[in-house]
Scaffold this motif. Sequence first.
Motif, PDB file in Angstrom:
ATOM      1  N   LEU A 189       0.839  -1.209   0.000  1.00 27.63           N
ATOM      2  CA  LEU A 189       0.000   0.000   0.000  1.00 27.63           C
ATOM      3  C   LEU A 189       0.872   1.256   0.000  1.00 27.63           C
ATOM      4  O   LEU A 189       0.633   2.196  -0.768  1.00 27.63           O
ATOM      5  N   LEU A 190       1.916   1.248   0.834  1.00 26.35           N
ATOM      6  CA  LEU A 190       2.826   2.400   0.886  1.00 26.35           C
ATOM      7  C   LEU A 190       3.531   2.597  -0.450  1.00 26.35           C
ATOM      8  O   LEU A 190       3.748   3.723  -0.905  1.00 26.35           O
ATOM      9  N   PHE A 191       3.874   1.484  -1.070  1.00 25.10           N
ATOM     10  CA  PHE A 191       4.536   1.535  -2.383  1.00 25.10           C
ATOM     11  C   PHE A 191       3.612   2.198  -3.407  1.00 25.10           C
ATOM     12  O   PHE A 191       4.046   2.991  -4.242  1.00 25.10           O
ATOM     13  N   LYS A 192       2.297   1.896  -3.337  1.00 20.32           N
ATOM     14  CA  LYS A 192       1.348   2.433  -4.312  1.00 20.32           C
ATOM     15  C   LYS A 192       1.040   3.912  -4.058  1.00 20.32           C
ATOM     16  O   LYS A 192       0.796   4.656  -4.999  1.00 20.32           O
ATOM     17  N   ILE A 193       1.001   4.329  -2.774  1.00 19.68           N
ATOM     18  CA  ILE A 193       0.526   5.698  -2.509  1.00 19.68           C
ATOM     19  C   ILE A 193       1.654   6.695  -2.203  1.00 19.68           C
ATOM     20  O   ILE A 193       1.398   7.878  -2.090  1.00 19.68           O
ATOM     21  N   SER A 194       2.881   6.213  -1.992  1.00 14.57           N
ATOM     22  CA  SER A 194       3.950   7.181  -1.682  1.00 14.57           C
ATOM     23  C   SER A 194       5.146   6.954  -2.598  1.00 14.57           C
ATOM     24  O   SER A 194       5.293   5.879  -3.197  1.00 14.57           O
ATOM     25  N   SER A 195       5.987   7.978  -2.657  1.00 13.66           N
ATOM     26  CA  SER A 195       7.193   7.852  -3.498  1.00 13.66           C
ATOM     27  C   SER A 195       8.367   7.361  -2.655  1.00 13.66           C
ATOM     28  O   SER A 195       9.477   7.199  -3.158  1.00 13.66           O
TER      29      SER A 195
ATOM     30  N   VAL B 279      11.196   0.781  -5.425  1.00 17.01           N
ATOM     31  CA  VAL B 279      11.565  -0.435  -6.174  1.00 17.01           C
ATOM     32  C   VAL B 279      10.284  -1.252  -6.398  1.00 17.01           C
ATOM     33  O   VAL B 279       9.788  -1.921  -5.495  1.00 17.01           O
ATOM     34  N   SER B 280       9.758  -1.178  -7.627  1.00 13.48           N
ATOM     35  CA  SER B 280       8.422  -1.724  -7.870  1.00 13.48           C
ATOM     36  C   SER B 280       8.353  -3.246  -7.713  1.00 13.48           C
ATOM     37  O   SER B 280       7.399  -3.772  -7.133  1.00 13.48           O
ATOM     38  N   TRP B 281       9.353  -3.991  -8.192  1.00 19.39           N
ATOM     39  CA  TRP B 281       9.233  -5.456  -8.109  1.00 19.39           C
ATOM     40  C   TRP B 281       9.220  -5.958  -6.663  1.00 19.39           C
ATOM     41  O   TRP B 281       8.604  -6.962  -6.350  1.00 19.39           O
TER      42      TRP B 281
ATOM     43  N   GLY C 278       7.811  -4.172  -4.181  1.00 17.68           N
ATOM     44  CA  GLY C 278       6.457  -3.843  -3.720  1.00 17.68           C
ATOM     45  C   GLY C 278       5.455  -4.891  -4.182  1.00 17.68           C
ATOM     46  O   GLY C 278       4.641  -5.385  -3.388  1.00 17.68           O
ATOM     47  N   TYR C 279       5.525  -5.270  -5.465  1.00 20.39           N
ATOM     48  CA  TYR C 279       4.577  -6.266  -5.992  1.00 20.39           C
ATOM     49  C   TYR C 279       4.818  -7.651  -5.354  1.00 20.39           C
ATOM     50  O   TYR C 279       3.878  -8.390  -5.085  1.00 20.39           O
ATOM     51  N   THR C 280       6.094  -7.974  -5.136  1.00 21.37           N
ATOM     52  CA  THR C 280       6.393  -9.273  -4.499  1.00 21.37           C
ATOM     53  C   THR C 280       5.746  -9.338  -3.115  1.00 21.37           C
ATOM     54  O   THR C 280       5.124 -10.334  -2.745  1.00 21.37           O
ATOM     55  N   CYS C 281       5.877  -8.247  -2.368  1.00 18.19           N
ATOM     56  CA  CYS C 281       5.292  -8.203  -1.016  1.00 18.19           C
ATOM     57  C   CYS C 281       3.784  -8.390  -1.085  1.00 18.19           C
ATOM     58  O   CYS C 281       3.213  -9.184  -0.326  1.00 18.19           O
ATOM     59  N   GLY C 282       3.126  -7.638  -1.969  1.00 14.39           N
ATOM     60  CA  GLY C 282       1.673  -7.740  -2.108  1.00 14.39           C
ATOM     61  C   GLY C 282       1.252  -9.157  -2.484  1.00 14.39           C
ATOM     62  O   GLY C 282       0.306  -9.723  -1.912  1.00 14.39           O
TER      63      GLY C 282
END
Lengths: 422, 234
Positions: B188-194, B198-200, B202-206
């Motif tokens: 969630l933090l990855f999606k709403i904050s800068s 590191v996108s991969w 963030g997605y791995t965590c989700g």
Amino acid sequence: MKNDWYTLDNAAKIFPAVYKHSDTNSYRVSVLLKKDVNPDTLLIATKDALKRFPYLCVKLKKGIFWYYLEHNYNDPLIEQEDPFLFNSVRLHTKAGFMFSVTYFGRRINLEMFHALTDGTGASEFLKTITYYYLLHSGIKIENDGSIQTEEVEKLSAESFDDFNGNYDAHVEKLKKEEKAYQIKGRLYKDNWTGLVQLILPVDILKDIAHKYQTTVTGFMSAIILYALYLSYFKNVKQKNNLRLFIPINARKFFDSYSLRNFMLYIRTTGEFRDKDLSFENVVDYVRHTLTNINRDILLRQLVSNVKNEKNFFVRIMPLFLKDFIMRIAYRMFGQYSSTVSFSNLGLLKLPKEMENYIERFEFLIGVSKMSPINIGAVSYNNNFVLSYATKYVDRHIIRKIATLLSDEGIPVEVEVNDLEVE
Amino acid sequence: MKHCPHCNVDINANRKRCPLCYGILVDDQNDLTYQAHPNKIIKEKMTLTTKLLLFASLIAIAASVFANIATLNKDNPLYWCVLVVVGIPYIWLSIRYVIISKGNVPTKIFMESIATMFLIILVEIIIKLVSGKIDESTTMWSVNYVVPSILVAASIALLILSSVLKKFYCDSIMYLFAFSLLEALYFLLFKISSFISVSWMGYTCGGVAIAILLAMFIFHFDDTKEEFIKRFHI
């Protein structure tokens, strides 16, 4: 794995919140055999006994709103007795059991955390351990029904919380009790607990108690109160009254088979301040208190205890907040309504064949800085054992108790856990 | 058995004086005396080895601070002693509360993971603060790489452990649930904050958060439901 968990009974709820290594809120029931204890046999016996008492084979877990008890799959540990009394129950380490089984020479000790069961439950468990211990030692015993080994259909009734089972919202609560006289003294170093045990013959004790037209519990309560009166009240002006706390086994008043906590209590009510009292006067006080115990009074006490637990806001309060409030309440009001506790487990019954292998039982109530002197008693065969546990170095109260008993013509044998300082 | 003529009681102990009145006891040969209670032994709170290790640790911390200051390059300062100052107490706490502690394994895995994440974030912040290298545009490697890696590795390890060794499962459920929530929060933090870039990661965590929740309810539905009933009973 299903349904192998229990909620804590009403009396148990305070204990996990106030548990500390220096104040474990545990007590001890021991059996002194006639031969040295074999720890390997004791382990087998304890495991066998636990199969019969599954609600004791548990560990304490934290929920979001309340603690609860969950089945413990570990094996119990059998260890040598720790010289520091009431110190061997470890809730969060060792195997996580809420009791400990230890041995020293001829004695088997069962130290029990009060959240699990009361003295009656613990003594039934120790009797079963002893029974299996003797069986595995090659002794033939015919169980006459005094040992809990079968009748598994009773398990549900035994694990029932009879505080909640007998709660009646329409019954009036008891009023708050006044503060009692608190004994002050010099504490032992290193958090040591002193123990003085008086061993008395039951037959003589009974005869003397009957002479004063009271029971053994009544007579001993009067002796303790009179010893305290002579020590602190005779010719001394005191602000707060002397009050003895006597736990009552509520099972017989509520037709209960529960082997979890189900004790209520009374406090003696006689006036000790500014009075010149004889021993007979104190016996009258105690007799009056004991004869006034009835189901209605105990029910009012039960309702007073359970009412808070039933409150919706208390129920939905997170556990850490409940713990915090209970710790403060315990420190502020916990023990101040009583001067000393005296609990008599009564006469224990075992099959005839076991008599030749058992000398006596002992019952010790845990003490802390807040509750520095407690007295437990239990009888088996012709041995009545009074165990005086204390955080204070001073011995004048127990000396008074011993000499009062001796003056009544009762032979007194003394054992202590202190080393002699030369 | 001895006798106290003053208190008129028998004493079952090999003593010279009465434990009640401290008067001299007289012998009474009626019975044999046995030792009623074990002798009092005071255990040392800290052994000599522990004291030596504690002393060495404090010396190492002090030495690293002095060495770092003495050899500091003023143009490009690097405060490596922070690693020692924070790392050594962390090792002590880990030994005390994770390795020596007799708590259950799932608790240890959870506590160690959380403590390690905070330690590494703290070390990076301290190093950057004292070196003056922190500003709004700073990318934190601890938050972008270390935190998600620890969360994913620890939650998968716990799920495998509790599935293989059934006795750990009930103790693990709440920690697996907590790991899933933390991973979902990270996503969630990855999606709403800068702040997390590191996108991969963030997605791995989700993804792992959802996978763990699904695994808990598909493979262990009864146990998970039962555990929630126990933990949330009012």
